[in-house]
Design an enzyme around this catalytic site. Sequence first.
Site, PDB file in Angstrom:
ATOM      1  N   LYS A 205      20.606  39.977  46.067  1.00  0.00           N
ATOM      2  CA  LYS A 205      21.437  40.470  47.085  1.00  0.00           C
ATOM      3  C   LYS A 205      20.405  40.500  48.561  1.00  0.00           C
ATOM      4  O   LYS A 205      19.343  40.169  48.529  1.00  0.00           O
ATOM      5  CB  LYS A 205      21.399  42.216  46.814  1.00  0.00           C
ATOM      6  CG  LYS A 205      22.340  42.139  45.506  1.00  0.00           C
ATOM      7  CD  LYS A 205      22.990  43.594  45.656  1.00  0.00           C
ATOM      8  CE  LYS A 205      24.216  43.807  44.382  1.00  0.00           C
ATOM      9  NZ  LYS A 205      25.436  43.158  44.258  1.00  0.00           N
TER      10      LYS A 205
ATOM     11  N   HIS B 101      28.444  36.832  34.989  1.00  0.00           N
ATOM     12  CA  HIS B 101      28.968  35.681  36.022  1.00  0.00           C
ATOM     13  C   HIS B 101      28.155  34.585  36.059  1.00  0.00           C
ATOM     14  O   HIS B 101      28.947  33.278  35.847  1.00  0.00           O
ATOM     15  CB  HIS B 101      28.771  36.284  37.227  1.00  0.00           C
ATOM     16  CG  HIS B 101      29.716  37.498  37.562  1.00  0.00           C
ATOM     17  ND1 HIS B 101      30.678  37.931  37.040  1.00  0.00           N
ATOM     18  CD2 HIS B 101      29.360  38.809  38.302  1.00  0.00           C
ATOM     19  CE1 HIS B 101      31.174  39.231  37.357  1.00  0.00           C
ATOM     20  NE2 HIS B 101      30.065  39.559  38.259  1.00  0.00           N
TER      21      HIS B 101
ATOM     22  N   LYS C 102      38.834  33.714  39.409  1.00  0.00           N
ATOM     23  CA  LYS C 102      38.805  33.181  40.618  1.00  0.00           C
ATOM     24  C   LYS C 102      39.348  31.660  40.435  1.00  0.00           C
ATOM     25  O   LYS C 102      38.954  31.167  39.898  1.00  0.00           O
ATOM     26  CB  LYS C 102      37.321  33.026  41.231  1.00  0.00           C
ATOM     27  CG  LYS C 102      36.676  34.147  41.821  1.00  0.00           C
ATOM     28  CD  LYS C 102      35.221  34.166  42.038  1.00  0.00           C
ATOM     29  CE  LYS C 102      34.593  35.550  42.479  1.00  0.00           C
ATOM     30  NZ  LYS C 102      34.709  35.947  43.714  1.00  0.00           N
TER      31      LYS C 102
ATOM     32  N   GLU D 218      24.413  36.863  47.877  1.00  0.00           N
ATOM     33  CA  GLU D 218      25.050  37.907  48.494  1.00  0.00           C
ATOM     34  C   GLU D 218      24.446  38.368  49.648  1.00  0.00           C
ATOM     35  O   GLU D 218      22.851  38.554  49.871  1.00  0.00           O
ATOM     36  CB  GLU D 218      25.327  39.146  47.604  1.00  0.00           C
ATOM     37  CG  GLU D 218      26.022  38.522  46.196  1.00  0.00           C
ATOM     38  CD  GLU D 218      26.500  39.872  45.541  1.00  0.00           C
ATOM     39  OE1 GLU D 218      27.552  40.688  45.708  1.00  0.00           O
ATOM     40  OE2 GLU D 218      25.669  40.362  44.712  1.00  0.00           O
TER      41      GLU D 218
ATOM     42  N   HIS E 245      35.313  39.167  36.342  1.00  0.00           N
ATOM     43  CA  HIS E 245      36.291  38.685  37.438  1.00  0.00           C
ATOM     44  C   HIS E 245      36.013  37.128  38.094  1.00  0.00           C
ATOM     45  O   HIS E 245      36.899  36.611  38.390  1.00  0.00           O
ATOM     46  CB  HIS E 245      36.400  39.758  38.437  1.00  0.00           C
ATOM     47  CG  HIS E 245      35.171  39.707  39.763  1.00  0.00           C
ATOM     48  ND1 HIS E 245      33.997  40.565  39.359  1.00  0.00           N
ATOM     49  CD2 HIS E 245      35.126  39.231  41.009  1.00  0.00           C
ATOM     50  CE1 HIS E 245      33.340  39.939  40.544  1.00  0.00           C
ATOM     51  NE2 HIS E 245      33.941  39.433  41.436  1.00  0.00           N
TER      52      HIS E 245
ATOM     53  N   LYS F 224      32.854  44.614  32.799  1.00  0.00           N
ATOM     54  CA  LYS F 224      31.727  44.213  32.748  1.00  0.00           C
ATOM     55  C   LYS F 224      30.498  45.142  33.390  1.00  0.00           C
ATOM     56  O   LYS F 224      31.166  45.855  34.311  1.00  0.00           O
ATOM     57  CB  LYS F 224      31.160  42.746  32.982  1.00  0.00           C
ATOM     58  CG  LYS F 224      31.494  42.311  34.487  1.00  0.00           C
ATOM     59  CD  LYS F 224      30.766  42.288  35.555  1.00  0.00           C
ATOM     60  CE  LYS F 224      29.457  42.889  35.782  1.00  0.00           C
ATOM     61  NZ  LYS F 224      29.159  43.095  37.104  1.00  0.00           N
TER      62      LYS F 224
END
Length: 490
Positions: free
Chosen positions: A337, A238, A180, A214, A176, A146
Amino acid sequence: MLNPFDIVIFGGGGDLALRKLLPAMYRAYQEGNLPEGSRILPTVREESKQQEYVETAQQALKSFLGDGEFNNRDWKAFSQYLVPVVINVTEADNHWDELRAILQQDAEDKSRVFYLSLPPAVYGTCCEILSKKKLITATSRVVVEKPIGYCGESAEEINGKIAQYFSEEQIFRIDHYLGKETVQNLMALRFSNALFENLWDAKSIDNIQISISETVGLESRAGFYDKAGALRDMVQNHLLQLLCLVAMESPHKLNANSIRAEKLKVLEALRPLVDEQVDDNIVRGQYVPGELGGKMVPGYLEELGEGSSKTETYVAIRANIDNWRWAGVPFYLRTGKRMKKRCAEIVVEYKRVSHNVYDESVGPIQPNRLVIRLQPEETIQLTLMSKRMDNLNMELQPVTLNIELSQQYGSSFHSDAYKRLMLDAAANNPALFIHRDEVRQAWQWIDPIIERWQTKGAPALYRAGSWGPEDADELLQENNHAWFNVGEQA
Ligand code: BG6
Protein backbone atom coordinates in the site's frame (compact mmCIF):
# COMPACT_ATOMS: atom_id res chain seq x y z
CA MET A 1 -29.73 -15.22 -21.17
CA LEU A 2 -29.69 -15.99 -17.46
CA ASN A 3 -32.92 -17.05 -15.74
CA PRO A 4 -34.40 -14.67 -13.16
CA PHE A 5 -32.82 -15.01 -9.72
CA ASP A 6 -33.05 -13.58 -6.21
CA ILE A 7 -29.93 -12.32 -4.50
CA VAL A 8 -30.05 -11.60 -0.78
CA ILE A 9 -27.18 -9.33 0.22
CA PHE A 10 -26.54 -9.76 3.93
CA GLY A 11 -24.87 -6.59 5.17
CA GLY A 12 -26.69 -4.58 2.52
CA GLY A 13 -25.86 -1.25 4.17
CA GLY A 14 -22.14 -2.04 4.47
CA ASP A 15 -19.22 -0.65 2.57
CA LEU A 16 -18.80 -3.58 0.16
CA ALA A 17 -22.47 -3.69 -0.72
CA LEU A 18 -22.72 0.03 -1.41
CA ARG A 19 -19.34 0.46 -3.08
CA LYS A 20 -19.18 -2.68 -5.19
CA LEU A 21 -22.22 -4.95 -5.15
CA LEU A 22 -24.96 -2.44 -5.98
CA PRO A 23 -22.95 -0.75 -8.75
CA ALA A 24 -22.25 -4.23 -10.15
CA MET A 25 -25.95 -5.08 -10.28
CA TYR A 26 -26.80 -1.67 -11.76
CA ARG A 27 -24.26 -2.23 -14.54
CA ALA A 28 -25.70 -5.68 -15.15
CA TYR A 29 -29.08 -4.01 -15.56
CA GLN A 30 -27.74 -1.39 -17.95
CA GLU A 31 -26.17 -4.05 -20.13
CA GLY A 32 -29.37 -6.07 -20.24
CA ASN A 33 -27.91 -8.83 -18.06
CA LEU A 34 -30.27 -8.53 -15.10
CA PRO A 35 -33.22 -10.71 -16.08
CA GLU A 36 -36.69 -9.35 -15.51
CA GLY A 37 -38.27 -10.95 -12.48
CA SER A 38 -34.98 -10.95 -10.55
CA ARG A 39 -34.85 -9.33 -7.13
CA ILE A 40 -32.03 -7.80 -5.10
CA LEU A 41 -32.74 -8.07 -1.39
CA PRO A 42 -30.23 -6.09 0.70
CA THR A 43 -30.58 -6.68 4.44
CA VAL A 44 -30.38 -3.91 7.03
CA ARG A 45 -30.74 -4.12 10.77
CA GLU A 46 -33.48 -1.57 11.46
CA GLU A 47 -36.77 -0.55 9.93
CA SER A 48 -35.66 3.07 9.62
CA LYS A 49 -32.72 1.93 7.48
CA GLN A 50 -35.08 -0.18 5.41
CA GLN A 51 -37.24 2.86 4.65
CA GLU A 52 -34.21 4.93 3.71
CA TYR A 53 -32.54 2.17 1.71
CA VAL A 54 -33.64 3.13 -1.77
CA GLU A 55 -32.36 6.64 -1.16
CA THR A 56 -29.11 5.23 0.30
CA ALA A 57 -28.68 3.04 -2.76
CA GLN A 58 -29.22 5.95 -5.12
CA GLN A 59 -26.58 8.01 -3.31
CA ALA A 60 -24.15 5.08 -3.36
CA LEU A 61 -24.58 4.60 -7.10
CA LYS A 62 -24.05 8.28 -7.73
CA SER A 63 -20.84 8.22 -5.68
CA PHE A 64 -19.35 4.90 -6.76
CA LEU A 65 -20.26 4.54 -10.42
CA GLY A 66 -17.91 5.98 -13.01
CA ASP A 67 -18.52 9.22 -14.89
CA GLY A 68 -21.66 9.14 -17.00
CA GLU A 69 -22.86 5.74 -15.78
CA PHE A 70 -25.69 6.97 -13.57
CA ASN A 71 -28.86 8.28 -15.16
CA ASN A 72 -32.35 8.77 -13.77
CA ARG A 73 -34.14 6.63 -16.32
CA ASP A 74 -32.01 3.53 -15.63
CA TRP A 75 -32.04 4.21 -11.90
CA LYS A 76 -35.85 4.31 -11.87
CA ALA A 77 -36.04 0.96 -13.60
CA PHE A 78 -33.22 -0.55 -11.54
CA SER A 79 -34.76 0.58 -8.24
CA GLN A 80 -37.75 -1.66 -9.00
CA TYR A 81 -35.47 -4.66 -8.49
CA LEU A 82 -34.55 -3.57 -4.95
CA VAL A 83 -36.41 -5.17 -2.06
CA PRO A 84 -34.71 -4.10 1.19
CA VAL A 85 -35.44 -6.36 4.16
CA VAL A 86 -34.76 -6.13 7.90
CA ILE A 87 -32.58 -8.92 9.31
CA ASN A 88 -30.29 -9.27 12.25
CA VAL A 89 -27.93 -11.95 11.00
CA THR A 90 -27.23 -13.43 14.40
CA GLU A 91 -30.82 -13.63 15.72
CA ALA A 92 -33.26 -16.20 14.44
CA ASP A 93 -36.32 -13.96 14.93
CA ASN A 94 -39.51 -13.41 12.88
CA HIS A 95 -37.80 -11.25 10.30
CA TRP A 96 -36.37 -14.40 8.76
CA ASP A 97 -39.88 -15.78 8.31
CA GLU A 98 -40.78 -12.57 6.50
CA LEU A 99 -37.76 -13.05 4.24
CA ARG A 100 -38.83 -16.63 3.54
CA ALA A 101 -42.34 -15.44 2.68
CA ILE A 102 -40.92 -12.94 0.17
CA LEU A 103 -38.69 -15.57 -1.43
CA GLN A 104 -41.54 -18.06 -1.57
CA GLN A 105 -43.64 -15.67 -3.64
CA ASP A 106 -41.73 -17.08 -6.59
CA ALA A 107 -41.19 -20.63 -7.82
CA GLU A 108 -39.30 -23.04 -5.58
CA ASP A 109 -36.66 -23.68 -8.25
CA LYS A 110 -35.79 -19.99 -8.79
CA SER A 111 -32.09 -19.46 -8.31
CA ARG A 112 -31.34 -18.02 -4.84
CA VAL A 113 -28.03 -16.44 -3.96
CA PHE A 114 -27.17 -15.57 -0.35
CA TYR A 115 -24.29 -13.12 -0.49
CA LEU A 116 -22.61 -12.89 2.92
CA SER A 117 -21.15 -9.41 2.87
CA LEU A 118 -20.39 -9.88 6.56
CA PRO A 119 -17.42 -10.52 8.87
CA PRO A 120 -16.37 -14.20 8.51
CA ALA A 121 -16.98 -14.72 12.23
CA VAL A 122 -20.75 -14.66 11.64
CA TYR A 123 -20.83 -16.78 8.45
CA GLY A 124 -21.56 -19.92 10.49
CA THR A 125 -24.43 -18.42 12.49
CA CYS A 126 -25.99 -16.85 9.42
CA CYS A 127 -25.88 -20.17 7.52
CA GLU A 128 -27.29 -21.99 10.53
CA ILE A 129 -30.28 -19.63 10.69
CA LEU A 130 -30.80 -19.89 6.93
CA SER A 131 -31.07 -23.63 7.40
CA LYS A 132 -33.19 -23.52 10.55
CA LYS A 133 -35.63 -21.13 8.92
CA LYS A 134 -35.79 -23.38 5.85
CA LEU A 135 -34.53 -20.84 3.39
CA ILE A 136 -32.02 -23.12 1.67
CA THR A 137 -33.51 -24.74 -1.42
CA ALA A 138 -31.85 -27.07 -3.93
CA THR A 139 -31.11 -24.10 -6.17
CA SER A 140 -29.66 -21.93 -3.38
CA ARG A 141 -26.03 -20.88 -3.24
CA VAL A 142 -23.97 -18.96 -0.72
CA VAL A 143 -21.27 -16.46 -1.67
CA VAL A 144 -18.52 -15.69 0.85
CA GLU A 145 -15.76 -13.10 0.75
CA LYS A 146 -12.04 -13.46 1.34
CA PRO A 147 -9.99 -13.71 3.46
CA ILE A 148 -11.56 -16.82 4.90
CA GLY A 149 -10.10 -17.01 8.40
CA TYR A 150 -6.89 -15.65 9.90
CA CYS A 151 -4.92 -18.90 9.55
CA GLY A 152 -5.44 -22.43 8.28
CA GLU A 153 -7.19 -23.55 11.44
CA SER A 154 -9.73 -20.73 11.57
CA ALA A 155 -10.39 -21.08 7.82
CA GLU A 156 -11.12 -24.78 8.29
CA GLU A 157 -13.46 -23.96 11.12
CA ILE A 158 -15.39 -21.39 9.04
CA ASN A 159 -15.48 -23.63 5.96
CA GLY A 160 -16.56 -26.53 8.15
CA LYS A 161 -19.48 -24.55 9.57
CA ILE A 162 -20.70 -23.42 6.17
CA ALA A 163 -20.38 -27.01 4.92
CA GLN A 164 -22.86 -28.17 7.58
CA TYR A 165 -25.59 -26.34 5.67
CA PHE A 166 -24.41 -26.03 2.06
CA SER A 167 -22.73 -28.61 -0.16
CA GLU A 168 -19.35 -27.67 -1.68
CA GLU A 169 -21.12 -27.17 -5.06
CA GLN A 170 -23.35 -24.56 -3.42
CA ILE A 171 -20.48 -22.58 -1.85
CA PHE A 172 -19.02 -19.77 -3.97
CA ARG A 173 -15.85 -18.31 -2.41
CA ILE A 174 -15.03 -15.01 -4.03
CA ASP A 175 -11.64 -13.68 -4.94
CA HIS A 176 -12.59 -10.62 -6.96
CA TYR A 177 -9.29 -10.74 -8.89
CA LEU A 178 -10.58 -13.84 -10.66
CA GLY A 179 -13.54 -11.83 -11.94
CA LYS A 180 -11.37 -9.21 -13.63
CA GLU A 181 -11.62 -9.54 -17.39
CA THR A 182 -7.87 -9.08 -17.70
CA VAL A 183 -7.19 -11.93 -15.31
CA GLN A 184 -9.37 -14.24 -17.39
CA ASN A 185 -7.48 -12.98 -20.39
CA LEU A 186 -4.36 -14.48 -18.84
CA MET A 187 -5.83 -17.90 -19.45
CA ALA A 188 -6.90 -16.91 -22.95
CA LEU A 189 -3.38 -15.72 -23.74
CA ARG A 190 -1.75 -18.82 -22.37
CA PHE A 191 -4.09 -21.41 -23.76
CA SER A 192 -4.97 -20.07 -27.17
CA ASN A 193 -1.56 -18.94 -28.44
CA ALA A 194 1.01 -21.48 -29.54
CA LEU A 195 3.60 -18.75 -29.18
CA PHE A 196 3.21 -18.71 -25.42
CA GLU A 197 2.32 -22.34 -24.97
CA ASN A 198 5.70 -23.38 -26.29
CA LEU A 199 7.70 -20.78 -24.41
CA TRP A 200 6.22 -21.14 -20.98
CA ASP A 201 8.64 -23.08 -18.83
CA ALA A 202 12.05 -23.19 -17.20
CA LYS A 203 13.76 -23.81 -20.54
CA SER A 204 12.72 -20.40 -21.86
CA ILE A 205 11.87 -18.28 -18.84
CA ASP A 206 14.39 -16.81 -16.43
CA ASN A 207 12.07 -15.32 -13.79
CA ILE A 208 8.52 -14.11 -13.31
CA GLN A 209 7.32 -11.15 -11.25
CA ILE A 210 3.74 -10.74 -10.09
CA SER A 211 3.14 -7.40 -8.53
CA ILE A 212 0.11 -5.55 -7.16
CA SER A 213 1.01 -2.07 -5.99
CA GLU A 214 -1.58 0.30 -4.55
CA THR A 215 -1.45 3.99 -3.76
CA VAL A 216 -4.23 3.89 -1.16
CA GLY A 217 -3.38 3.56 2.51
CA LEU A 218 -5.44 2.24 5.37
CA GLU A 219 -8.66 3.96 4.19
CA SER A 220 -11.36 3.44 6.82
CA ARG A 221 -10.48 -0.18 7.48
CA ALA A 222 -8.16 0.06 10.49
CA GLY A 223 -10.12 -2.50 12.51
CA PHE A 224 -9.81 -5.16 9.82
CA TYR A 225 -6.47 -4.28 8.30
CA ASP A 226 -4.33 -4.01 11.39
CA LYS A 227 -5.30 -7.56 12.33
CA ALA A 228 -4.89 -8.89 8.81
CA GLY A 229 -1.90 -7.19 7.14
CA ALA A 230 -0.86 -7.52 3.51
CA LEU A 231 0.01 -11.22 3.74
CA ARG A 232 -3.52 -12.25 4.65
CA ASP A 233 -5.29 -9.45 2.77
CA MET A 234 -3.52 -9.79 -0.59
CA VAL A 235 -0.98 -12.63 -0.75
CA GLN A 236 -3.02 -15.54 0.63
CA ASN A 237 -5.66 -14.93 -2.01
CA HIS A 238 -5.13 -12.49 -4.92
CA LEU A 239 -1.39 -13.00 -5.43
CA LEU A 240 -1.48 -16.77 -4.99
CA GLN A 241 -4.44 -17.02 -7.36
CA LEU A 242 -2.57 -15.01 -9.99
CA LEU A 243 0.45 -17.24 -9.44
CA CYS A 244 -1.74 -20.30 -10.02
CA LEU A 245 -3.09 -18.94 -13.30
CA VAL A 246 0.40 -18.07 -14.51
CA ALA A 247 2.04 -21.33 -13.47
CA MET A 248 -0.64 -24.01 -13.85
CA GLU A 249 -0.71 -26.69 -16.52
CA SER A 250 -3.36 -26.40 -19.18
CA PRO A 251 -6.65 -27.77 -17.83
CA HIS A 252 -8.01 -30.44 -20.15
CA LYS A 253 -11.22 -28.39 -20.40
CA LEU A 254 -12.10 -24.92 -19.22
CA ASN A 255 -14.53 -26.14 -16.60
CA ALA A 256 -14.48 -25.47 -12.87
CA ASN A 257 -13.22 -28.89 -11.80
CA SER A 258 -10.32 -29.01 -14.25
CA ILE A 259 -9.20 -25.44 -13.57
CA ARG A 260 -9.38 -25.85 -9.82
CA ALA A 261 -7.49 -29.16 -9.97
CA GLU A 262 -4.64 -27.53 -11.90
CA LYS A 263 -4.51 -24.52 -9.59
CA LEU A 264 -4.37 -26.82 -6.58
CA LYS A 265 -1.35 -28.63 -8.03
CA VAL A 266 0.54 -25.34 -8.22
CA LEU A 267 -0.23 -24.57 -4.58
CA GLU A 268 0.89 -28.06 -3.61
CA ALA A 269 4.16 -27.63 -5.51
CA LEU A 270 5.00 -24.28 -3.91
CA ARG A 271 8.17 -24.83 -1.95
CA PRO A 272 7.38 -24.27 1.77
CA LEU A 273 9.15 -21.38 3.46
CA VAL A 274 9.78 -22.07 7.13
CA ASP A 275 11.94 -20.62 9.92
CA GLU A 276 15.08 -18.92 8.52
CA GLN A 277 13.84 -19.45 4.96
CA VAL A 278 11.14 -16.92 5.78
CA ASP A 279 13.78 -14.34 6.73
CA ASP A 280 15.88 -15.17 3.67
CA ASN A 281 13.11 -15.10 1.06
CA ILE A 282 10.52 -12.63 2.31
CA VAL A 283 10.64 -8.93 3.02
CA ARG A 284 7.82 -7.29 4.91
CA GLY A 285 7.46 -3.56 5.14
CA GLN A 286 5.41 -0.78 6.67
CA TYR A 287 5.07 2.72 5.23
CA VAL A 288 6.19 5.89 6.98
CA PRO A 289 5.15 9.41 5.89
CA GLY A 290 6.20 10.37 2.40
CA GLU A 291 5.26 12.24 -0.72
CA LEU A 292 2.73 10.64 -3.00
CA GLY A 293 1.21 12.28 -6.04
CA GLY A 294 2.73 15.64 -5.11
CA LYS A 295 1.52 15.79 -1.51
CA MET A 296 2.67 14.52 1.85
CA VAL A 297 0.72 11.56 3.19
CA PRO A 298 0.90 10.19 6.74
CA GLY A 299 2.56 6.92 7.67
CA TYR A 300 0.73 3.75 8.65
CA LEU A 301 1.03 4.35 12.39
CA GLU A 302 -0.30 7.91 12.04
CA GLU A 303 -3.25 6.66 10.00
CA LEU A 304 -3.85 3.95 12.55
CA GLY A 305 -3.63 6.44 15.42
CA GLU A 306 -1.44 4.10 17.45
CA GLY A 307 2.17 4.31 18.55
CA SER A 308 3.18 0.85 17.49
CA SER A 309 2.02 -1.97 15.28
CA LYS A 310 4.03 -4.65 13.50
CA THR A 311 1.40 -5.11 10.80
CA GLU A 312 2.93 -5.31 7.34
CA THR A 313 1.57 -3.09 4.58
CA TYR A 314 4.06 -4.50 2.06
CA VAL A 315 5.32 -7.99 1.25
CA ALA A 316 7.88 -9.20 -1.29
CA ILE A 317 8.50 -12.92 -1.70
CA ARG A 318 10.92 -15.07 -3.65
CA ALA A 319 9.02 -18.29 -4.26
CA ASN A 320 9.77 -21.49 -6.11
CA ILE A 321 7.52 -24.06 -7.65
CA ASP A 322 9.01 -27.51 -7.39
CA ASN A 323 7.88 -29.25 -10.54
CA TRP A 324 9.35 -30.04 -13.97
CA ARG A 325 7.94 -27.00 -15.68
CA TRP A 326 9.28 -24.45 -13.23
CA ALA A 327 12.41 -25.99 -11.69
CA GLY A 328 14.89 -23.20 -10.92
CA VAL A 329 12.65 -20.28 -11.98
CA PRO A 330 12.16 -17.72 -9.20
CA PHE A 331 8.67 -16.26 -8.89
CA TYR A 332 8.77 -12.84 -7.26
CA LEU A 333 5.52 -11.81 -5.62
CA ARG A 334 5.03 -8.29 -4.37
CA THR A 335 2.23 -6.16 -2.99
CA GLY A 336 2.09 -2.97 -0.99
CA LYS A 337 0.00 0.00 0.00
CA ARG A 338 1.00 3.65 -0.48
CA MET A 339 3.41 2.73 -3.22
CA LYS A 340 4.48 5.04 -5.97
CA LYS A 341 1.93 3.91 -8.57
CA ARG A 342 -1.19 1.80 -8.71
CA CYS A 343 -0.50 -1.13 -10.93
CA ALA A 344 -1.10 -4.87 -11.16
CA GLU A 345 1.08 -6.72 -13.61
CA ILE A 346 2.84 -9.90 -14.51
CA VAL A 347 6.32 -9.61 -15.91
CA VAL A 348 7.82 -12.62 -17.66
CA GLU A 349 11.53 -12.27 -18.26
CA TYR A 350 12.89 -14.69 -20.85
CA LYS A 351 16.36 -16.20 -20.89
CA ARG A 352 19.11 -14.63 -22.93
CA VAL A 353 19.93 -16.08 -26.32
CA SER A 354 22.16 -19.11 -25.90
CA HIS A 355 25.01 -17.79 -28.04
CA ASN A 356 25.76 -14.18 -28.92
CA VAL A 357 26.84 -13.85 -32.57
CA TYR A 358 27.48 -10.10 -32.29
CA ASP A 359 30.53 -8.41 -30.91
CA GLU A 360 30.35 -5.81 -28.17
CA SER A 361 30.03 -2.85 -30.51
CA VAL A 362 26.38 -3.65 -31.30
CA GLY A 363 25.39 -3.00 -27.69
CA PRO A 364 24.07 -5.40 -25.05
CA ILE A 365 21.41 -7.95 -25.98
CA GLN A 366 18.61 -7.65 -23.47
CA PRO A 367 16.38 -10.60 -22.69
CA ASN A 368 12.84 -10.56 -24.15
CA ARG A 369 10.21 -9.43 -21.72
CA LEU A 370 6.47 -9.94 -21.72
CA VAL A 371 4.49 -7.56 -19.50
CA ILE A 372 0.82 -8.28 -18.94
CA ARG A 373 -0.68 -5.28 -17.15
CA LEU A 374 -4.00 -5.99 -15.50
CA GLN A 375 -4.66 -2.49 -14.19
CA PRO A 376 -5.01 0.47 -14.34
CA GLU A 377 -4.53 0.18 -18.12
CA GLU A 378 -5.03 -3.21 -19.71
CA THR A 379 -2.00 -3.74 -21.90
CA ILE A 380 0.27 -6.45 -23.21
CA GLN A 381 3.82 -5.46 -24.07
CA LEU A 382 6.49 -7.63 -25.62
CA THR A 383 10.00 -6.28 -25.76
CA LEU A 384 12.23 -7.64 -28.52
CA MET A 385 15.70 -6.78 -29.76
CA SER A 386 15.91 -5.13 -33.16
CA LYS A 387 18.46 -3.47 -35.44
CA ARG A 388 18.53 0.30 -35.30
CA MET A 389 17.04 1.50 -38.56
CA ASP A 390 18.36 5.04 -38.52
CA ASN A 391 21.93 4.35 -39.57
CA LEU A 392 24.01 1.90 -41.56
CA ASN A 393 25.85 0.53 -38.56
CA MET A 394 24.91 -2.73 -36.96
CA GLU A 395 23.50 -1.58 -33.64
CA LEU A 396 20.86 -3.34 -31.58
CA GLN A 397 18.11 -1.76 -29.52
CA PRO A 398 15.06 -3.02 -27.60
CA VAL A 399 11.68 -2.27 -29.21
CA THR A 400 8.30 -2.89 -27.67
CA LEU A 401 5.13 -4.25 -29.22
CA ASN A 402 2.32 -2.63 -27.30
CA ILE A 403 -1.29 -3.82 -27.33
CA GLU A 404 -3.78 -1.57 -25.53
CA LEU A 405 -6.71 -3.85 -24.95
CA SER A 406 -9.12 -1.16 -23.78
CA GLN A 407 -8.84 0.62 -27.12
CA GLN A 408 -10.24 -2.41 -28.90
CA TYR A 409 -13.65 -2.09 -27.27
CA GLY A 410 -16.31 0.59 -27.00
CA SER A 411 -16.75 2.56 -23.81
CA SER A 412 -20.19 1.10 -23.03
CA PHE A 413 -18.74 -2.08 -21.53
CA HIS A 414 -17.63 -1.67 -17.91
CA SER A 415 -15.32 -4.40 -16.86
CA ASP A 416 -16.49 -5.04 -13.31
CA ALA A 417 -15.25 -8.10 -11.42
CA TYR A 418 -18.16 -8.17 -8.99
CA LYS A 419 -20.75 -7.97 -11.76
CA ARG A 420 -19.17 -10.91 -13.47
CA LEU A 421 -18.93 -12.98 -10.30
CA MET A 422 -22.42 -12.21 -8.99
CA LEU A 423 -23.94 -13.19 -12.33
CA ASP A 424 -21.81 -16.34 -12.39
CA ALA A 425 -23.05 -17.27 -8.92
CA ALA A 426 -26.64 -16.69 -10.07
CA ALA A 427 -25.98 -18.87 -13.13
CA ASN A 428 -24.39 -21.59 -10.96
CA ASN A 429 -21.05 -21.32 -12.72
CA PRO A 430 -18.26 -21.91 -10.16
CA ALA A 431 -15.24 -21.76 -12.52
CA LEU A 432 -14.02 -18.41 -11.16
CA PHE A 433 -14.57 -19.24 -7.50
CA ILE A 434 -12.26 -20.93 -5.06
CA HIS A 435 -12.56 -24.49 -3.87
CA ARG A 436 -12.14 -25.36 -0.20
CA ASP A 437 -9.01 -27.38 -1.02
CA GLU A 438 -7.37 -24.30 -2.54
CA VAL A 439 -8.11 -22.25 0.57
CA ARG A 440 -6.65 -25.01 2.74
CA GLN A 441 -3.52 -25.37 0.61
CA ALA A 442 -2.92 -21.62 0.40
CA TRP A 443 -3.08 -21.30 4.18
CA GLN A 444 -0.75 -24.25 4.58
CA TRP A 445 1.88 -22.22 2.74
CA ILE A 446 1.09 -18.96 4.54
CA ASP A 447 0.84 -20.27 8.12
CA PRO A 448 4.59 -20.86 8.73
CA ILE A 449 5.29 -17.32 7.52
CA ILE A 450 2.84 -15.85 10.00
CA GLU A 451 4.31 -18.03 12.74
CA ARG A 452 7.82 -16.84 12.02
CA TRP A 453 6.80 -13.20 11.97
CA GLN A 454 5.05 -13.53 15.31
CA THR A 455 8.33 -14.28 17.02
CA LYS A 456 11.02 -12.81 14.84
CA GLY A 457 11.90 -9.39 13.43
CA ALA A 458 9.79 -6.43 12.42
CA PRO A 459 8.73 -4.81 9.15
CA ALA A 460 11.32 -2.78 7.26
CA LEU A 461 10.17 0.81 6.87
CA TYR A 462 9.55 2.40 3.47
CA ARG A 463 8.49 5.88 2.50
CA ALA A 464 4.95 6.35 1.25
CA GLY A 465 5.27 7.09 -2.46
CA SER A 466 8.29 4.81 -2.93
CA TRP A 467 8.53 1.31 -4.40
CA GLY A 468 8.93 -0.33 -1.00
CA PRO A 469 11.84 -1.15 1.34
CA GLU A 470 15.40 -1.36 0.04
CA ASP A 471 15.62 -4.89 1.42
CA ALA A 472 13.19 -5.93 -1.31
CA ASP A 473 15.56 -4.61 -4.01
CA GLU A 474 18.38 -6.54 -2.39
CA LEU A 475 16.30 -9.70 -2.39
CA LEU A 476 16.24 -9.64 -6.19
CA GLN A 477 19.83 -8.43 -6.53
CA GLU A 478 20.93 -11.68 -4.85
CA ASN A 479 19.82 -13.42 -8.07
CA ASN A 480 20.99 -10.61 -10.38
CA HIS A 481 17.40 -9.53 -10.96
CA ALA A 482 15.59 -6.23 -10.43
CA TRP A 483 11.98 -5.25 -9.89
CA PHE A 484 10.15 -4.03 -12.92
CA ASN A 485 8.67 -0.73 -11.74
CA VAL A 486 6.08 0.63 -14.11
CA GLY A 487 7.20 3.74 -15.95
CA GLU A 488 10.83 3.39 -14.89
CA GLN A 489 12.19 1.06 -17.56
CA ALA A 490 14.73 1.92 -20.19
C1 BG6 B 1 -9.09 -6.22 -1.55
C2 BG6 B 1 -8.21 -5.87 -0.37
O1 BG6 B 1 -9.34 -7.60 -1.58
O2 BG6 B 1 -8.43 -5.84 -2.76
C3 BG6 B 1 -7.87 -4.39 -0.39
O3 BG6 B 1 -8.91 -6.21 0.82
C4 BG6 B 1 -7.30 -3.98 -1.71
O4 BG6 B 1 -6.97 -4.09 0.67
C5 BG6 B 1 -8.17 -4.46 -2.86
O5 BG6 B 1 -7.19 -2.56 -1.72
C6 BG6 B 1 -7.51 -4.21 -4.19
O6 BG6 B 1 -8.41 -4.51 -5.21
P1 BG6 B 1 -8.32 -3.78 -6.64
O7 BG6 B 1 -9.37 -4.46 -7.46
O8 BG6 B 1 -8.61 -2.33 -6.37
O9 BG6 B 1 -6.94 -3.99 -7.12
